[in-house]
Design an enzyme around this catalytic site. Structure first.
Site, mmCIF file in Angstrom:
data_model
loop_
_atom_site.group_PDB
_atom_site.id
_atom_site.type_symbol
_atom_site.label_atom_id
_atom_site.label_comp_id
_atom_site.label_asym_id
_atom_site.label_seq_id
_atom_site.Cartn_x
_atom_site.Cartn_y
_atom_site.Cartn_z
ATOM 1 N N LYS A 154 -69.499 9.870 -27.664
ATOM 2 C CA LYS A 154 -70.254 8.790 -28.281
ATOM 3 C C LYS A 154 -69.613 7.449 -27.939
ATOM 4 C CE LYS A 154 -73.421 11.095 -30.661
ATOM 5 N NZ LYS A 154 -74.873 10.865 -30.473
ATOM 6 N N LYS A 250 -85.461 16.972 -28.930
ATOM 7 C CA LYS A 250 -84.960 17.360 -30.250
ATOM 8 C C LYS A 250 -86.157 17.738 -31.114
ATOM 9 C CE LYS A 250 -80.956 14.208 -30.263
ATOM 10 N NZ LYS A 250 -80.395 12.979 -30.873
#
Length: 331
Positions: A154, A250
């Site tokens: 991240k 997703k």
């Protein structure tokens, strides 16, 4: 479905503590807030789990209300196909879509992938996420995970070159993908892409904000770029062809497995590589996404590994290898 009894619907909000904190460019959290949907008929109950996401204007309370609002329609015969038009793509539809498929499998005594005519899922390698932090903190977290073959890093904008260099030093053998969560800008885009190229990053996920990503079509992309916040369902795909090399599917964005499977086929036909991704949630949310893994270049289903504890009967993880769900969990 074989039973003549009308289905019963139940849903509730659940909270799952995260091991430490999960930090991305938009902030940190210490718990995963999920919504569980259960559709029962006779002695069988189908379950689905979703994660409402504030980035898309969702709240747990509104998601719960949206699920419960379908009770009358379910009793009147609402099935997965009709559900696609009854609720918009998003978390609520995902939980119901997966619960209905789970119930259908249980009533029929068959696995969900057999009902759908899909290949039997196999064990696969999932990415493992390193949260955003200082280069030193990220290096320390990476050192603990350096034996994992695929790491998802991240990032957060300024200073990302230092972060990714520090991570690579601690994990010289791991394949690296990075996720900026819309935090880069036109001013630092090419510099950050070059920093990723320099350490052998394979994929950069959502560098620019959704709706402000046109620059990606006008520059040389030295590393493959994947859309996440910019892509939701099949309707999103066509306009992204010149900007992205891959898409992150997703279930909480597509509104369930039904649309996700169709989206994967459409995306591959357009030449996109596939990542199957997740929110931070329990194994119940990961299990349906396993049906997409065989089409995916990247599998990112590590949500339960980031929790302090998973749901009973959760998926089996052996290091970074994740195995298909047992029938008692889902499908």
């Amino acid at each position: 479905m074989t039973s003549s009894k009308p289905p019963k619907l139940a849903a509730r909000i659940e909270r799952w503590p995260i091991a430490g904190a999960f930090t991305i460019s938009r902030g940190a959290k210490t718990e995963a807030v999920t919504v569980l949907a259960e559709v029962s008929r006779g002695n069988h109950t189908g379950r689905g789990e979703c994660v409402p996401y504030a980035r898309y204007g969702q709240t747990p309370e509104a998601t719960l209300a949206a699920i419960l609002s379908t009770e009358k329609a379910l009793r009147g015969g609402l099935d997965r196909q009709a559900l696609q038009g009854a609720l918009p793509a998003g978390a609520a539809r995902n939980a119901l879509d997966c619960a209905l498929l789970d119930l259908e499998a249980k009533l029929g005594g068959r696995r969900a992938w057999d009902l759908l005519g899909r290949p039997t899922p196999r064990a696969c390698t999932t990415a493992f996420t390193i949260s955003l932090g200082t280069p030193e903190a990220m290096a320390a977290a990476t050192a603990k995970a350096s034996s994992r073959p695929l790491l998802k890093i991240k990032l957060g904008g300024d200073g990302d070159g230092d972060r990714i260099a520090a991570v690579r030093k601690e994990a010289p053998e791991s394949e690296l993908i990075v996720d900026a969560n819309e935090a880069w800008t036109p001013a630092n885009l090419e510099q950050n892409l070059a920093a990723c190229e320099a350490v052998g990053v394979t994929l950069v996920e959502q560098p620019l904000p959704a709706g402000q990503d046109g620059l990606l079509a006008r520059i040389r992309r030295p590393v493959a770029v994947c859309a996440d916040e910019s892509v939701h369902d099949r309707a999103s795909l066509e306009r992204l062809r010149e900007r992205y090399d891959a898409i992150n599917i997703k279930l909480d964005k597509t509104g369930g497995l039904t649309e996700a499977l169709a989206m994967a086929e459409a995306a591959q036909a357009l030449g996109f590589e596939i990542m199957v991704g997740c929110m931070v949630a329990t194994s119940l949310a990961m299990a349906p996404a396993m049906l997409l893994a065989h089409q995916a270049r990247f599998v990112d289903l590590d949500g339960p590994l980031l929790l302090a504890g998973d749901r009973n009967g959760g998926l089996r993880y052996d290091g970074s290898t994740v195995y298909p769900p047992d029938p008692a969990l889902w499908g």
